[in-house]
Design a protein around this motif. Sequence first.
Motif, PDB file in Angstrom:
ATOM      1  N   UNK A   1       0.852  -1.194   0.000  1.00 30.52           N
ATOM      2  CA  UNK A   1       0.000   0.000   0.000  1.00 30.52           C
ATOM      3  C   UNK A   1       0.885   1.240   0.000  1.00 30.52           C
ATOM      4  N   UNK A   2       0.565   2.167  -0.857  1.00 30.34           N
ATOM      5  CA  UNK A   2       1.290   3.440  -0.939  1.00 30.34           C
ATOM      6  C   UNK A   2       0.771   4.382   0.138  1.00 30.34           C
ATOM      7  N   UNK A   3       1.662   5.001   0.890  1.00 28.08           N
ATOM      8  CA  UNK A   3       1.259   5.950   1.931  1.00 28.08           C
ATOM      9  C   UNK A   3       0.413   7.088   1.365  1.00 28.08           C
ATOM     10  N   UNK A   4       0.721   7.502   0.144  1.00 29.55           N
ATOM     11  CA  UNK A   4      -0.014   8.600  -0.487  1.00 29.55           C
ATOM     12  C   UNK A   4      -1.485   8.253  -0.737  1.00 29.55           C
ATOM     13  N   UNK A   5      -1.802   6.966  -0.708  1.00 30.90           N
ATOM     14  CA  UNK A   5      -3.177   6.532  -0.976  1.00 30.90           C
ATOM     15  C   UNK A   5      -3.918   6.109   0.285  1.00 30.90           C
ATOM     16  N   UNK A   6      -3.307   6.261   1.442  1.00 33.25           N
ATOM     17  CA  UNK A   6      -3.989   5.920   2.693  1.00 33.25           C
ATOM     18  C   UNK A   6      -5.005   7.006   3.024  1.00 33.25           C
ATOM     19  N   UNK A   7      -6.176   6.583   3.418  1.00 38.11           N
ATOM     20  CA  UNK A   7      -7.250   7.515   3.737  1.00 38.11           C
ATOM     21  C   UNK A   7      -6.817   8.524   4.802  1.00 38.11           C
TER      22      UNK A   7
ATOM     23  N   UNK B   1      -5.117  11.778   3.600  1.00 38.52           N
ATOM     24  CA  UNK B   1      -5.815  12.571   2.585  1.00 38.52           C
ATOM     25  C   UNK B   1      -6.464  13.817   3.184  1.00 38.52           C
ATOM     26  N   UNK B   2      -6.030  14.983   2.731  1.00 38.01           N
ATOM     27  CA  UNK B   2      -6.693  16.225   3.129  1.00 38.01           C
ATOM     28  C   UNK B   2      -8.085  16.293   2.513  1.00 38.01           C
TER      29      UNK B   2
ATOM     30  N   UNK C   1     -13.946  16.783   2.883  1.00 37.05           N
ATOM     31  CA  UNK C   1     -15.223  16.168   2.550  1.00 37.05           C
ATOM     32  C   UNK C   1     -16.019  15.855   3.824  1.00 37.05           C
ATOM     33  N   UNK C   2     -15.357  15.233   4.789  1.00 34.76           N
ATOM     34  CA  UNK C   2     -16.032  14.843   6.031  1.00 34.76           C
ATOM     35  C   UNK C   2     -16.493  16.061   6.814  1.00 34.76           C
ATOM     36  N   UNK C   3     -15.615  17.062   6.928  1.00 30.63           N
ATOM     37  CA  UNK C   3     -15.985  18.282   7.655  1.00 30.63           C
ATOM     38  C   UNK C   3     -17.166  18.963   6.970  1.00 30.63           C
TER      39      UNK C   3
END
Length: 146
Positions: free
Chosen positions: A1-7, A10-11, A16-18
């Motif tokens: 798994x690429x760290x750049x693709x870990x949820x 992700x900013x 999105x959540x906020x």
Amino acid sequence: MHDELKLDNQICFRLYSASRLITQAYTPMLSELGITYPQYLVLMVLWEKDNQLVNDIAHRLFLETNTVTPLIQRMEKQGLITRKQGDKDKRQQIVSLTLSGKETEERAFQLIPPAMLGRLSACPLQLEDYQTLAKELDSIINTLKK
């Protein structure tokens, strides 16, 4: 798994959540006013400056005109706004607040800011932090809209 693709890295997910949770927090108050969150956004634009072109409202909200038009049509049926053709260009639609739309501003002012401050009071952020966050988000928005 690429760290750049870990949820968790992700900013975009945080934004999105906020956004989703803030909109959800507004829902009961807006229901009391008889409007939706997108309608609230249109009203805020018109409370700042009444009698605006549909295109200008759409631009201010970073939306397409074909997204804003049905929203404005529903608001007109609710009696919050009126539309009329432009004097110079009949294709242009000028949107204006009705008395009901203007009165909704005071009701929103009495209801929404105190409720949202209450909801966010447990958050450790201070007023200056929110002002800084707003500037940082504006920077992201301005960069991405280019």
